[in-house]
Design a protein around this motif. Structure first.
Motif, PDB file in Angstrom:
ATOM      1  N   VAL A  36       9.332  80.395 136.292  1.00 54.04           N
ATOM      2  CA  VAL A  36       9.271  79.820 134.948  1.00 54.04           C
ATOM      3  C   VAL A  36       9.367  78.298 135.055  1.00 54.04           C
ATOM      4  N   ASP A  37       8.443  77.585 134.409  1.00 53.26           N
ATOM      5  CA  ASP A  37       8.420  76.132 134.522  1.00 53.26           C
ATOM      6  C   ASP A  37       9.090  75.454 133.333  1.00 53.26           C
ATOM      7  N   ARG A  38       8.966  74.134 133.257  1.00 53.86           N
ATOM      8  CA  ARG A  38       9.613  73.360 132.201  1.00 53.86           C
ATOM      9  C   ARG A  38       9.027  73.655 130.819  1.00 53.86           C
ATOM     10  N   ASP A  39       7.843  74.235 130.772  1.00 54.18           N
ATOM     11  CA  ASP A  39       7.226  74.612 129.504  1.00 54.18           C
ATOM     12  C   ASP A  39       7.543  76.050 129.121  1.00 54.18           C
ATOM     13  N   ASN A  40       8.465  76.670 129.866  1.00 52.91           N
ATOM     14  CA  ASN A  40       8.825  78.074 129.645  1.00 52.91           C
ATOM     15  C   ASN A  40       7.610  78.990 129.794  1.00 52.91           C
ATOM     16  N   GLU A  41       6.843  78.727 130.826  1.00 56.89           N
ATOM     17  CA  GLU A  41       5.675  79.526 131.163  1.00 56.89           C
ATOM     18  C   GLU A  41       5.693  79.816 132.658  1.00 56.89           C
ATOM     19  N   CYS A  42       4.995  80.865 133.051  1.00 53.60           N
ATOM     20  CA  CYS A  42       4.861  81.144 134.480  1.00 53.60           C
ATOM     21  C   CYS A  42       3.566  81.902 134.716  1.00 53.60           C
ATOM     22  N   PHE A  43       3.024  81.733 135.917  1.00 53.03           N
ATOM     23  CA  PHE A  43       1.861  82.510 136.316  1.00 53.03           C
ATOM     24  C   PHE A  43       2.321  83.876 136.807  1.00 53.03           C
ATOM     25  N   SER A  44       1.538  84.884 136.540  1.00 50.48           N
ATOM     26  CA  SER A  44       1.801  86.175 137.167  1.00 50.48           C
ATOM     27  C   SER A  44       1.350  86.077 138.626  1.00 50.48           C
ATOM     28  N   LYS A  45       1.877  86.951 139.470  1.00 48.88           N
ATOM     29  CA  LYS A  45       1.466  86.949 140.881  1.00 48.88           C
ATOM     30  C   LYS A  45      -0.030  87.219 140.984  1.00 48.88           C
ATOM     31  N   ALA A  46      -0.527  88.115 140.145  1.00 47.68           N
ATOM     32  CA  ALA A  46      -1.959  88.429 140.164  1.00 47.68           C
ATOM     33  C   ALA A  46      -2.783  87.197 139.790  1.00 47.68           C
ATOM     34  N   ALA A  47      -2.264  86.399 138.834  1.00 45.97           N
ATOM     35  CA  ALA A  47      -2.978  85.189 138.420  1.00 45.97           C
ATOM     36  C   ALA A  47      -3.053  84.191 139.568  1.00 45.97           C
ATOM     37  N   LEU A  48      -1.968  84.077 140.360  1.00 49.65           N
ATOM     38  CA  LEU A  48      -1.989  83.178 141.518  1.00 49.65           C
ATOM     39  C   LEU A  48      -3.077  83.593 142.498  1.00 49.65           C
ATOM     40  N   GLU A  49      -3.183  84.897 142.731  1.00 49.12           N
ATOM     41  CA  GLU A  49      -4.181  85.407 143.675  1.00 49.12           C
ATOM     42  C   GLU A  49      -5.596  85.179 143.148  1.00 49.12           C
ATOM     43  N   GLU A  50      -5.772  85.267 141.827  1.00 48.41           N
ATOM     44  CA  GLU A  50      -7.082  85.032 141.229  1.00 48.41           C
ATOM     45  C   GLU A  50      -7.420  83.548 141.183  1.00 48.41           C
ATOM     46  N   LEU A  51      -6.381  82.695 141.070  1.00 44.22           N
ATOM     47  CA  LEU A  51      -6.606  81.247 141.037  1.00 44.22           C
ATOM     48  C   LEU A  51      -6.978  80.698 142.412  1.00 44.22           C
ATOM     49  N   ALA A  52      -6.467  81.322 143.460  1.00 40.56           N
ATOM     50  CA  ALA A  52      -6.645  80.807 144.817  1.00 40.56           C
ATOM     51  C   ALA A  52      -8.100  80.457 145.141  1.00 40.56           C
ATOM     52  N   PRO A  53      -9.056  81.371 145.012  1.00 35.31           N
ATOM     53  CA  PRO A  53     -10.437  81.005 145.342  1.00 35.31           C
ATOM     54  C   PRO A  53     -11.052  79.996 144.373  1.00 35.31           C
ATOM     55  N   LEU A  54     -10.531  79.942 143.151  1.00 31.90           N
ATOM     56  CA  LEU A  54     -11.075  79.010 142.163  1.00 31.90           C
ATOM     57  C   LEU A  54     -10.764  77.553 142.513  1.00 31.90           C
ATOM     58  N   PHE A  55      -9.674  77.330 143.261  1.00 28.23           N
ATOM     59  CA  PHE A  55      -9.293  75.961 143.614  1.00 28.23           C
ATOM     60  C   PHE A  55      -9.984  75.456 144.877  1.00 28.23           C
TER      61      PHE A  55
END
Length: 307
Positions: A36-55
């Motif tokens: 959870v970050d300073r904006d009270n939000e967090c990425f799901s683990k699945a979202a991290l895995e989906e973001l990886a190739p996009l970056f």
């Protein structure tokens, strides 16, 4: 398979000329995680895995500047890594989206390389587009329906935060002073909002004239129309508030020329009008209490004078 390629081979997939190892500076960074970050939000683990190739292939800049002159680095590899022995604020295993990036070694980049090596430039923020934001309390997606829970508050002992899901695109990473995520930093945008924010950044930073895509122009046009509508509603609200304050003032302070006060009220801000309205309403309640008939009025036993 890219997994079997060396770093320089992966880097040369993005360069026009064949680069040598001594011509590039390679560094690893944490883009974001599932805490959870300073904006009270967090990425799901699945979202991290989906973001990886996009970056992969995305550029590194400073303070999310949209100027091409501020491009300093480029990501050539990403991977999700488990942080052994560390937990998120909600008690799950901590995972980080990490990246390997490179920049050219030359006189222009040497100062930045020195700052990275010296630990001065280390916090980063990423810009990406997320399709969903799910409430940790009720499970509603704020992209699709309203949710009354407030991020950062606790409900029945449970922390409320938004779980970011369904990434659709990644834009860049930036070196920043204060990232949203404590371990890395992330600035997020939801779908159409990302296009709008990019358009606004271009307009603000390009002195010679910003070049906008058709999608960005549409978002910017819609945004301006929304602002104009809000301005009209705000002006209407202010007029109604001003009329109510003048009415209350006339009732509470009849000895003052109402026309004189009206000219003063006309130039007040909304906050000033609200302050006057609250004060006049409060004085009215005080007067009612002071003038309220009392069953004991006229009945006194002069007990205050007893010795």
């Amino acid at each position: 398979m890219t997994e079997n390629l060396s770093d320089i081979e992966k880097i040369n997939a993005f360069s026009k000329k064949e680069l040598k190892e001594d011509e590039v500076y390679v560094f690893t960074l944490t883009l974001c995680d599932n805490d959870v970050d300073r904006d009270n939000e967090c990425f799901s683990k699945a979202a991290l895995e989906e973001l990886a190739p996009l970056f992969v292939g995305k550029t590194g800049i400073s303070d999310h500047s949209m100027k091409s002159a501020d491009q300093k680095a480029r990501i050539f590899e990403t991977f999700v890594e488990k942080a052994e022995g560390e937990k998120t604020a909600y008690g799950e295993e901590l995972y980080r989206l990490k990246a390997k990036a490179y920049m050219l070694k030359n006189a222009e980049t040497q100062a930045l390389i020195d700052e990275i090596e010296g630990g001065i430039k280390k916090e980063v923020s990423v810009s990406c587009s997320m399709g969903g934001a799910v409430c940790s309390i009720c499970g509603k997606d704020m992209k699709k329906e309203r949710c009354e829970h407030i991020g950062g508050r606790r409900y029945g002992g449970r922390l409320c935060y938004r779980i970011l899901t369904e990434p659709s695109d990644a834009y860049e990473f930036s070196f920043v002073a204060v990232p949203a995520q404590r371990r890395a930093g992330v600035t997020k945008a939801f779908g159409e909002k990302a296009e709008l924010e990019n358009a606004i950044k271009k307009v603000r930073t390009e002195n010679g004239g910003a070049v906008l895509s058709s999608a960005e122009m549409k978002r910017l046009g819609d945004y301006i129309e929304a602002l104009e509508e809000e301005a009209r509603l705000g002006e209407r609200y202010k007029k109604e508030l001003c009329a109510e304050v003048i009415r209350l003032f006339g009732l509470r302070v009849p000895e003052v020329d109402i026309k004189l006060f009206s000219s003063v009220a006309a130039v007040m801000t909304v906050n000033e009008l609200l302050g006057f309205k609250q004060g006049l309403e409060k004085s009215d309640k005080t007067a009612e209490i002071q003038l309220a008939p009392s069953e004991n009025r006229g009945k006194t036993d002069f007990s205050q004078f007893r010795i």
